[in-house]
Motif scaffolding. Structure first.
Motif, PDB file in Angstrom:
ATOM      1  N   CYS A 176       0.901  -1.315  -0.076  1.00  9.90           N
ATOM      2  CA  CYS A 176      -0.050  -0.021  -0.164  1.00  9.90           C
ATOM      3  C   CYS A 176       1.004   1.260   0.078  1.00  9.90           C
ATOM      4  N   PHE A 177       1.511   1.374   1.203  1.00  2.78           N
ATOM      5  CA  PHE A 177       2.375   2.637   0.898  1.00  2.78           C
ATOM      6  C   PHE A 177       3.548   2.725   0.044  1.00  2.78           C
ATOM      7  N   GLY A 178       3.956   1.378  -0.373  1.00  6.46           N
ATOM      8  CA  GLY A 178       5.016   1.238  -1.104  1.00  6.46           C
ATOM      9  C   GLY A 178       4.463   1.878  -2.670  1.00  6.46           C
ATOM     10  N   MET A 179       3.367   1.282  -2.927  1.00  9.05           N
ATOM     11  CA  MET A 179       2.572   1.864  -4.136  1.00  9.05           C
ATOM     12  C   MET A 179       2.442   3.275  -4.126  1.00  9.05           C
ATOM     13  N   GLU A 180       2.063   3.885  -2.786  1.00  9.59           N
ATOM     14  CA  GLU A 180       1.818   5.366  -2.694  1.00  9.59           C
ATOM     15  C   GLU A 180       3.176   6.083  -3.179  1.00  9.59           C
ATOM     16  N   ILE A 181       4.170   5.649  -2.664  1.00  9.10           N
ATOM     17  CA  ILE A 181       5.481   6.589  -2.941  1.00  9.10           C
ATOM     18  C   ILE A 181       5.732   6.331  -4.273  1.00  9.10           C
ATOM     19  N   THR A 182       5.584   5.288  -4.927  1.00  7.64           N
ATOM     20  CA  THR A 182       5.968   4.917  -6.186  1.00  7.64           C
ATOM     21  C   THR A 182       5.121   5.956  -7.221  1.00  7.64           C
ATOM     22  N   PHE A 183       3.906   5.837  -7.073  1.00  9.58           N
ATOM     23  CA  PHE A 183       3.043   6.521  -7.685  1.00  9.58           C
ATOM     24  C   PHE A 183       3.226   8.092  -7.660  1.00  9.58           C
ATOM     25  N   ASP A 184       3.531   8.533  -6.495  1.00 10.39           N
ATOM     26  CA  ASP A 184       3.923   9.996  -6.135  1.00 10.39           C
ATOM     27  C   ASP A 184       5.216  10.362  -7.116  1.00 10.39           C
ATOM     28  N   GLY A 185       5.978   9.383  -7.330  1.00  8.04           N
ATOM     29  CA  GLY A 185       7.179   9.451  -8.015  1.00  8.04           C
ATOM     30  C   GLY A 185       7.001   9.560  -9.454  1.00  8.04           C
ATOM     31  N   LEU A 236      -8.312   7.361  -8.894  1.00  7.95           N
ATOM     32  CA  LEU A 236      -9.264   7.654  -7.358  1.00  7.95           C
ATOM     33  C   LEU A 236      -9.744   6.405  -6.670  1.00  7.95           C
ATOM     34  N   THR A 237     -10.128   5.480  -7.331  1.00 10.21           N
ATOM     35  CA  THR A 237     -10.852   4.167  -6.886  1.00 10.21           C
ATOM     36  C   THR A 237      -9.479   3.492  -6.064  1.00 10.21           C
ATOM     37  N   PHE A 238      -8.528   3.199  -6.620  1.00  5.15           N
ATOM     38  CA  PHE A 238      -7.442   2.408  -5.961  1.00  5.15           C
ATOM     39  C   PHE A 238      -7.100   3.286  -4.971  1.00  5.15           C
ATOM     40  N   ALA A 239      -6.810   4.557  -5.076  1.00  2.75           N
ATOM     41  CA  ALA A 239      -6.157   5.545  -4.145  1.00  2.75           C
ATOM     42  C   ALA A 239      -7.133   5.290  -2.885  1.00  2.75           C
ATOM     43  N   MET A 240      -8.342   5.147  -2.819  1.00  2.00           N
ATOM     44  CA  MET A 240      -9.152   5.024  -1.773  1.00  2.00           C
ATOM     45  C   MET A 240      -8.672   3.808  -0.726  1.00  2.00           C
ATOM     46  N   PHE A 256      -4.314  12.384  -6.624  1.00  4.00           N
ATOM     47  CA  PHE A 256      -3.930  10.976  -5.938  1.00  4.00           C
ATOM     48  C   PHE A 256      -3.642  11.367  -4.424  1.00  4.00           C
ATOM     49  N   GLY A 257      -2.549  12.209  -4.407  1.00  4.15           N
ATOM     50  CA  GLY A 257      -2.268  12.531  -2.864  1.00  4.15           C
ATOM     51  C   GLY A 257      -3.230  13.262  -2.172  1.00  4.15           C
ATOM     52  N   PHE A 258      -4.057  14.137  -2.780  1.00  7.51           N
ATOM     53  CA  PHE A 258      -5.368  14.871  -2.121  1.00  7.51           C
ATOM     54  C   PHE A 258      -6.266  13.871  -1.296  1.00  7.51           C
ATOM     55  N   MET A 259      -6.585  12.679  -1.875  1.00  7.13           N
ATOM     56  CA  MET A 259      -6.993  11.793  -1.178  1.00  7.13           C
ATOM     57  C   MET A 259      -6.806  11.561   0.370  1.00  7.13           C
ATOM     58  N   ASN A 260      -5.475  11.580   0.713  1.00  2.00           N
ATOM     59  CA  ASN A 260      -5.113  11.669   2.108  1.00  2.00           C
ATOM     60  C   ASN A 260      -5.829  12.478   2.883  1.00  2.00           C
ATOM     61  N   ILE A 261      -6.457  13.514   2.515  1.00  2.00           N
ATOM     62  CA  ILE A 261      -7.159  14.363   3.601  1.00  2.00           C
ATOM     63  C   ILE A 261      -8.185  13.737   4.415  1.00  2.00           C
ATOM     64  N   PHE A 262      -8.709  12.472   3.714  1.00  2.00           N
ATOM     65  CA  PHE A 262      -9.703  11.701   4.286  1.00  2.00           C
ATOM     66  C   PHE A 262      -9.462  10.230   4.337  1.00  2.00           C
ATOM     67  N   ALA A 263      -8.933   9.574   3.198  1.00  2.00           N
ATOM     68  CA  ALA A 263      -9.062   8.339   3.006  1.00  2.00           C
ATOM     69  C   ALA A 263      -8.246   7.579   4.069  1.00  2.00           C
ATOM     70  N   ARG A 264      -7.082   8.008   4.412  1.00  2.00           N
ATOM     71  CA  ARG A 264      -6.144   7.163   5.347  1.00  2.00           C
ATOM     72  C   ARG A 264      -6.884   7.483   6.964  1.00  2.00           C
ATOM     73  N   ALA A 265      -7.309   8.589   7.029  1.00  2.00           N
ATOM     74  CA  ALA A 265      -8.364   8.428   8.320  1.00  2.00           C
ATOM     75  C   ALA A 265      -9.473   7.653   8.275  1.00  2.00           C
ATOM     76  N   VAL A 266      -9.983   7.373   7.233  1.00  2.00           N
ATOM     77  CA  VAL A 266     -11.324   6.423   7.014  1.00  2.00           C
ATOM     78  C   VAL A 266     -10.772   5.155   7.694  1.00  2.00           C
TER      79      VAL A 266
END
Length: 434
Positions: free
Chosen positions: A249-258, A341-345, A282-292
């Protein structure tokens, strides 16, 4: 007589409150993590300009992406131990000061080799995540740790999204003052470095290691800081299961950010600012998705225990993998955005769900386990990076392979019972009989 309530971990999270050392530390911690992520991935949306300026090939660009996440692997292991022994306040301040230097000085790179070394040095900033999770865990009661960790981590990760749009705009502003693009990207990187130095001052002055005070103030001795040796904390198979999950999950996040800005720039033929905007979503989803993810994990944990949290995490990873497979096959921009946005959630919910489990694996070694699991995330990012440097594999094919692997890991994670207690002797016996 016990300590007054304001010296104890909080049993609830009121994000609109700034009163008390717990909430003050919470807000400063996530804002610091935001700035760290901003600096860590500030280069990514500028890569089209940097690639043209330095004449980088696809394998060389891939190597810089790998460098950006690989140094963090070792840094997170060290930082986790420092949090247990030295304290999060000193550790974070030192990391911010040291990390700001390569961020501000990366503009001195004028060839592939020097740029690669600067990217490697900047990667150390990624260890900030471990301190964020450790410090947040210290400020909140067990019933709310998952939620607090997820909110702090998610709002901090948001920096990786905002920087996708902010840095191209900063570069464009500098160009507006008459600088050429080759100089503008270099000057733009000074901005996040200065932000890190400002946060270093704020973190040192306004946070405490624990609700009761700093380690030095409460006479926290070396014996009480961590009674569990590193190897013993890591002997629990659940630690490695979480590390693998976080790699997906996080590995994909930082890869996608790059790679996101480059992917949109190349595949859909747009300007840096437009590519940065779509990557920012993609990164903006973090405002709520990780918290959810953290909130749901805490709710499930109260009803179904750690086993329920584990099943939730496995489900999120499976759905993340399927979403990445859809993204890899998207033939137009609309489909790419919707599937992203789907897989980001699900990805970001899995991030939150992972660290809703971490503090409970071994409460006496939270720093060590946070570091190992966090390092697992970067190992995942590094391995994924090798797919994006290959000349024979397109970015779309790389996403296909990653999606399949993440889905399989999600299925396998259903077999892990995070509620069971594992002793060192049990693990050693399992290894001997395997």
């Amino acid at each position: 007589m016990g300590q007054p309530p304001n010296n104890q971990p909080l049993p609830q999270l009121n994000v609109f409150s700034f009163s008390g050392v717990q909430m003050r530390t919470f807000h400063i911690t996530w804002m610091t993590f935001f700035v760290c992520f901003f600096g860590w991935f500030g280069i990514a949306p500028l890569m089209p300009a940097i690639r043209a300026d330095l004449g980088l090939t696809k394998p060389q660009v891939g190597n810089t992406i790998i460098a950006a996440v690989s140094a963090t692997i070792f840094a997170r292991l060290i930082i986790g131990k420092l949090c247990d022994s030295w304290g999060p306040r000193k550790t974070y301040t030192a990391l911010l000061v040291v990390g700001s230097l390569p961020v501000m000085l990366v503009g001195l790179a004028h060839d592939y080799t020097s740029f690669l070394l600067f990217r490697l040095a900047i990667g150390v900033i990624g260890a900030s995540f471990v301190i964020t999770q450790f410090h947040t865990s210290a400020m909140f009661a067990p019933s709310i740790k998952g939620t607090a960790n997820a909110v702090a981590g998610g709002w901090g990760n948001l920096g990786g999204g905002i920087t996708q749009l902010a840095m191209p705009l900063i570069m464009a502003t500098i160009i507006g003052f008459g600088f050429v693009k080759a100089d503008a990207w270099r000057l733009a990187m000074i901005f996040p470095g200065l932000m890190m130095l400002v946060m270093a001052f704020i973190y040192w002055k306004y946070t405490k290691d624990t609700p009761a005070g700093n380690y030095d103030e409460i006479n926290r001795t070396a014996a009480t800081k961590s009674s569990v040796p590193f190897w013993q904390a890591c002997a629990d198979v659940r630690v490695w299961a979480l590390a693998i999950a976080y790699a997906c999950c996080f590995g994909m996040e930082i890869t996608f950010d790059g790679v996101a800005a480059l992917y949109f720039f190349d595949n859909f033929h747009m300007e840096e600012t437009e590519a940065g905007f779509w990557a920012m979503l993609f990164g903006f989803m973090n405002i709520f998705a990780r918290a959810v993810g953290g909130i749901v994990a805490d709710k499930i944990g109260q009803k179904y225990g750690m086993r329920g949290k584990g099943i939730l995490l496995a489900s999120m990873l499976l759905l993340e993998g399927l979403g990445i497979l859809l993204f890899a096959q998207s033939g137009n921009l609309t489909m790419a955005i919707v599937s992203m946005l789907t897989f980001a959630m699900f990805l970001k919910m899995a991030n939150g769900g992972t660290y809703a489990i971490v503090p409970f694996i071994n409460p006496k070694a939270v720093g060590v386990i946070s570091g190992v699991v966090g390092a697992g995330g970067n190992v995942g990012g590094m391995l994924m990076g090798f797919l994006f440097k290959s000349q024979s594999i397109s970015y779309g094919q790389a996403f296909m392979y990653i999606g399949g692997i993440v889905a399989v890991v999600g299925l396998l994670l259903f077999l892990i019972n995070f509620g069971r207690t594992v002793t060192v002797e049990q693990v050693e016996t399992e290894l001997q009989t395997a």
